[in-house]
Enzyme design. Structure first.
Site, PDB file in Angstrom:
ATOM      1  N   SER A 233     -18.024   5.093   5.394  1.00  0.00           N
ATOM      2  CA  SER A 233     -19.315   4.372   5.809  1.00  0.00           C
ATOM      3  C   SER A 233     -19.523   4.531   6.963  1.00  0.00           C
ATOM      4  CB  SER A 233     -19.013   2.944   5.199  1.00  0.00           C
ATOM      5  OG  SER A 233     -17.892   2.315   5.902  1.00  0.00           O
TER       6      SER A 233
ATOM      7  N   GLN B 109      -9.619   9.157   8.750  1.00  0.00           N
ATOM      8  CA  GLN B 109      -9.133   7.829   9.127  1.00  0.00           C
ATOM      9  C   GLN B 109      -8.253   7.357   8.031  1.00  0.00           C
ATOM     10  OE1 GLN B 109     -13.564   5.573   9.786  1.00  0.00           O
ATOM     11  NE2 GLN B 109     -13.906   7.405   8.718  1.00  0.00           N
TER      12      GLN B 109
ATOM     13  N   ARG C  85       0.829  -1.112   0.060  1.00  0.00           N
ATOM     14  CA  ARG C  85      -0.001  -0.059  -0.008  1.00  0.00           C
ATOM     15  C   ARG C  85       0.920   1.511   0.096  1.00  0.00           C
ATOM     16  NH1 ARG C  85      -4.221  -0.398   4.739  1.00  0.00           N
ATOM     17  NH2 ARG C  85      -5.014   1.734   3.676  1.00  0.00           N
TER      18      ARG C  85
ATOM     19  N   HIS D  73      -6.069   6.730  12.400  1.00  0.00           N
ATOM     20  CA  HIS D  73      -5.684   5.314  12.233  1.00  0.00           C
ATOM     21  C   HIS D  73      -4.448   5.305  11.817  1.00  0.00           C
ATOM     22  CE1 HIS D  73     -10.002   4.338  11.474  1.00  0.00           C
ATOM     23  NE2 HIS D  73     -10.109   4.479  12.825  1.00  0.00           N
TER      24      HIS D  73
ATOM     25  N   VAL E 260      -4.698   6.636   6.071  1.00  0.00           N
ATOM     26  CA  VAL E 260      -3.349   6.566   6.295  1.00  0.00           C
ATOM     27  C   VAL E 260      -2.412   7.108   4.991  1.00  0.00           C
ATOM     28  CG1 VAL E 260      -3.674   4.542   8.181  1.00  0.00           C
ATOM     29  CG2 VAL E 260      -3.189   4.050   5.470  1.00  0.00           C
TER      30      VAL E 260
END
Ligand code: APR
Length: 235
Positions: A177, A86, A56, A104, A88
């Site tokens: 969400s 949230q 990632r 996060h 990263v």
């Protein structure tokens, strides 16, 4: 200046080409959360988890902030903006946002396995030094790990984020969400008389009592509309 707080999730970076988690084709369709995003998964197989985040992280230098990130940064011209994300990735910062709270963690940082939230253990990775390997050590000698908050771990920045939400004069939710707590619970700390906006192309389960304006568009088009709607709120 009015205080504007923006809570963002994976949908904020979707138009930059970074997969969301729970959309069709999302990350959690390709990997089991319990294997790559929990502290148990890391203890069970640190190499698998370290490589998942290496993958990632390697994608980050190849993607750019989207127009939505840029417009969130431009809001700083008219408002005292805090971005609570949230995500990263570093796309809010690269778009010019100067006040970003990462609930996060951050993909471009690494830390100690023994004391992950000890500031003296946190290292910034660079495109030249982008991978973490088994055997890499943090300053305290323990295995270097991604500076990511995994499921099952504390969310150290939630207290600061909560204080920001309580002070918000305007609250904006983009591309989440609202599945994951405590991030999703931040809305509960926003005063009931504060205008709330949701930018998301889909409906999102909305558990708070706040009335909100749903701009049912993607992050970039949604932010164009929001900037328009906020024109008379600038003071
Ligand atoms: N623009 C705006 N929103 C979008 C777009 C877009 N182009 N595309 C998708 N979305 C919305 C989806 O409709 C959904 O509501 O983004 C949201 C993405 O939701 P998730 O994939 O669940 O991502 P998120 O809410 O950030 O997940 C929260 O869960 O897996 C953990 O730690 C991980 O931080 C993550 C947390």
């Amino acid at each position: 200046m009015k205080k504007l707080v923006v809570l963002t999730g994976a949908g904020m970076s979707a138009e930059s080409g970074i997969s969301t988690f729970r959309d069709s084709g999302g990350l959690w369709e390709q990997h089991r959360v319990e294997d790559v995003a929990t502290i148990e998964g890391y203890i069970r197989d640190p190499e698998l988890v370290i490589n998942f985040y290496n993958e990632r992280r390697r994608q980050l230098p190849t993607v750019q902030p989207c127009r939505g990130h840029e417009l969130v940064a431009e809001l700083e011209k008219w408002f005292d903006v805090t971005v609570v994300t949230q995500n990263v990735d570093d796309l809010h910062e690269r778009a010019g946002s100067t006040n970003v709270i990462h609930l996060h963690g951050e993909l471009m940082k690494a830390t100690s396995t023994r004391s992950p939230n000890d500031p003296t253990q946190i290292q910034t990775l660079t495109p030249e030094h982008i991978d973490i390997h088994i055997g890499d050590k943090a300053a305290d000698g323990s295995q270097l790990r991604p500076f990511i908050v995994w499921f099952g771990e504390a969310v150290p920045m939630i207290e600061q984020a909560t204080e920001e939400a309580m002070k918000a004069d305007i609250f904006v939710v983009i591309g989440t969400s609202l599945n994951v707590y405590p991030a999703a619970g931040l809305i509960q700390f926003v005063s009931p008389d504060v205008p709330v906006y949701l930018i998301d192309p889909k409906d999102v389960p909305w558990t708070s009592g706040h009335r909100y304006t749903h701009i049912k568009k993607g992050a970039s088009a949604g932010m164009v509309e929001l900037v328009e709607q906020l024109k008379n709120a600038r003071a």
